[in-house]
Design a protein around this motif. Sequence first.
Motif, PDB file in Angstrom:
ATOM      1  N   SER A   9      28.906  -1.846  32.418  1.00  0.00           N
ATOM      2  CA  SER A   9      30.047  -0.905  32.856  1.00  0.00           C
ATOM      3  C   SER A   9      30.642  -0.247  31.659  1.00  0.00           C
ATOM      4  O   SER A   9      31.304   0.707  32.018  1.00  0.00           O
ATOM      5  CB  SER A   9      31.172  -2.010  33.620  1.00  0.00           C
ATOM      6  N   GLY A  10      30.260  -0.586  30.291  1.00  0.00           N
ATOM      7  CA  GLY A  10      30.653  -0.193  29.145  1.00  0.00           C
ATOM      8  C   GLY A  10      32.164  -0.761  28.788  1.00  0.00           C
ATOM      9  O   GLY A  10      32.742  -0.620  27.961  1.00  0.00           O
ATOM     10  N   SER A  11      32.383  -1.867  29.593  1.00  0.00           N
ATOM     11  CA  SER A  11      33.700  -2.402  29.360  1.00  0.00           C
ATOM     12  C   SER A  11      33.554  -4.011  28.985  1.00  0.00           C
ATOM     13  O   SER A  11      32.520  -4.728  29.403  1.00  0.00           O
ATOM     14  CB  SER A  11      34.687  -2.430  30.521  1.00  0.00           C
ATOM     15  N   ALA A  12      34.493  -4.783  28.376  1.00  0.00           N
ATOM     16  CA  ALA A  12      34.403  -6.290  28.288  1.00  0.00           C
ATOM     17  C   ALA A  12      34.878  -6.859  29.638  1.00  0.00           C
ATOM     18  O   ALA A  12      35.858  -6.570  30.231  1.00  0.00           O
ATOM     19  CB  ALA A  12      35.088  -6.760  26.894  1.00  0.00           C
ATOM     20  N   HIS A  13      34.421  -7.909  29.859  1.00  0.00           N
ATOM     21  CA  HIS A  13      34.471  -8.850  30.932  1.00  0.00           C
ATOM     22  C   HIS A  13      34.388 -10.309  30.595  1.00  0.00           C
ATOM     23  O   HIS A  13      33.203 -10.416  30.034  1.00  0.00           O
ATOM     24  CB  HIS A  13      34.014  -8.439  32.454  1.00  0.00           C
ATOM     25  N   GLY A  14      35.079 -11.231  31.355  1.00  0.00           N
ATOM     26  CA  GLY A  14      34.761 -12.443  31.192  1.00  0.00           C
ATOM     27  C   GLY A  14      34.040 -12.867  32.515  1.00  0.00           C
ATOM     28  O   GLY A  14      33.749 -12.011  33.454  1.00  0.00           O
ATOM     29  N   GLY A  15      33.578 -14.075  32.622  1.00  0.00           N
ATOM     30  CA  GLY A  15      32.795 -14.607  33.918  1.00  0.00           C
ATOM     31  C   GLY A  15      33.715 -15.377  34.805  1.00  0.00           C
ATOM     32  O   GLY A  15      34.951 -15.742  34.420  1.00  0.00           O
ATOM     33  N   VAL A  16      33.137 -15.595  36.039  1.00  0.00           N
ATOM     34  CA  VAL A  16      33.874 -16.416  36.955  1.00  0.00           C
ATOM     35  C   VAL A  16      33.149 -17.850  37.181  1.00  0.00           C
ATOM     36  O   VAL A  16      33.627 -18.804  37.859  1.00  0.00           O
ATOM     37  CB  VAL A  16      34.030 -15.610  38.299  1.00  0.00           C
ATOM     38  N   LEU A  17      31.879 -18.175  36.844  1.00  0.00           N
ATOM     39  CA  LEU A  17      31.159 -19.216  36.845  1.00  0.00           C
ATOM     40  C   LEU A  17      31.862 -20.341  36.138  1.00  0.00           C
ATOM     41  O   LEU A  17      32.274 -20.235  34.973  1.00  0.00           O
ATOM     42  CB  LEU A  17      29.645 -19.041  36.368  1.00  0.00           C
TER      43      LEU A  17
END
Length: 597
Positions: free
Chosen positions: A242-250
């Motif tokens: 997406s071009g952005s930073a994200h964390g995970g949900v697992l």
Amino acid sequence: MDHFTTRPEIRGTFGAVATTHWIASAVGFGVLERGGNAFDAAVAAGLVLQVVEPHLNGPAGDLPVIFHAVREGRTEVLCAQGTAPRAATVARYRAEGLEEIPGSGLLSTVIPGAFDGWMLMLRDHGTLSLREALGPALGYARDGHPLLARAAEAIAGLAPFFAAKWPSSAAVWTPGGVVPRAGALFANPDLAATWTRLLTEAEAAGDSREAQIDAARSIFRNGFVAEAIAQYLSTARVEDASGSAHGGVLDRADMAGWRAHYEPTVHLDYAGWTLHKTGPWGQGPVLLQALAILRGVDIAGMDPMGVRFVHTVTEAIKLAWADREAYYGDPAWYDIPMRTLLSEEYAATRRALIGPEASLEQRPGHVRGYEHLARAAVARAAQGSAVRTDASSGEPTMAHLSAAPGDTVHLDVADRWGNIVSATPSGGWLQSSPVIPGLGFPLNSRAQMFWLDEGLPSSLGPGRRPRTTLTPTLAEKNGTRLAFGTPGGDQQDQWQLIWFLRMVHHGFDLQQGMDAPLFHSAHFQSSFSPRRATPGALFVEQALGEETIAGLRRRGHRVTVAPDWSLGRLTAVMRTPDGQVQAAATPRLQQAYAIGR
């Protein structure tokens, strides 16, 4: 019938292995030679493929298998497709400002499934010990293997991104900051250490092979492997497609609560064959739908390289894949009208839509009570329509960063006792997600196949399987059993369909069909980010010939001519009632190999 072929079709009576990498084929056949069965060989070869084709699959990926076990006397599916984590809701992802799940990174991860699936099959149907099955993969990870040119290219393309954004991946794939060369020995010490520790702990947990295999499964989902994954995900935020930073949900509870399992196949009779596929949590039933449509067409009377054949098969593909986009999803969560979709009455209505000109419309069929799904699929495809400029058959993960798509591997095995296995492992590619520090492998990106819209069979939701493209095939006819498949995302069942039709109706043997020029449609919506549809797009290998290509264009197909030997990576094995085995593997990419005697 005399058709050009690059290699002999392998024939014998002992057994055969065909995979997308010659090392894995040799490892699998070596298992057969030492007395192992088809399940043992498949597991050993599958684990090796995770090491030698790391740009195409990995331990935290996905695994569907279709197999026939002589002892039980039945054909069934092993589903090792992980589900969405408990926190993976549409609302949660929308809150991140997303309209579509990224094609890479931590939000695109579902529960890892491949390792548990291989272990379940080894325990229930194999004979090898855990050490014997895992040993070859561990050895190649520890001591190195000649790195494939395609893997080296993928690493080189992403090396700057890894260094800047995914340092744990840089440490594994560019050790010491050096991009590995094609053909040079490449090792993964962290993965070797992971397998060594897992073996040590599992062997200490029990004396029997079954106890040790169960212990390995537990260690992966509850022990140090799960702990390392959970610890990393608890704080990590990384840039994704997406071009952005994200964390995970697992999280650990997700991994601890999931298991691979067995389930019945979905099947259809065609030209005397019964073809078995996964349920609609995979795309497999589209092959059956296409065959149901073509049952009323004189395929045998067509030139297998001619305009009528390519046009008719392509139009059947468009219709079947339109239904895939409208109606397929996890049947554990949504009522999928599979019986209707495979019925002759329904197929006849679809068959009647094939005309002399190429259709440029998305045309899911009319299924009473499901009309809203058809309308939604057409709307999504219209929104995702875009011009596609290449004939890439891979899964375009990280395409915004590099021309290094991820893809898939495949293997088929038949043994002298009559067991037969077809498996299409994928996911957990080096492009998909950062390497988990200390483990030597990344997570998968299969969640990108969910939609962030509520009320669809393939909507994101906790515990749901993504509607994957992974689709092995097992076909049976009067005691003959045939296993086949290919990597290639949305193209997997297209290439398998073409190959199977030419074998059944035009006398091609296994190898001749793989050497013959292939084609595929990109008319429908892609399963991978950015989920584009290209109405009328048809990719054909140049070897189909100028006359056929010109004829297709006259019929309205928007033809892109791909280089010869660029589409499809098929492999197959077959066993006949008299005990003979046959095998073949595509010459494309000069990787796949069939071995048998």
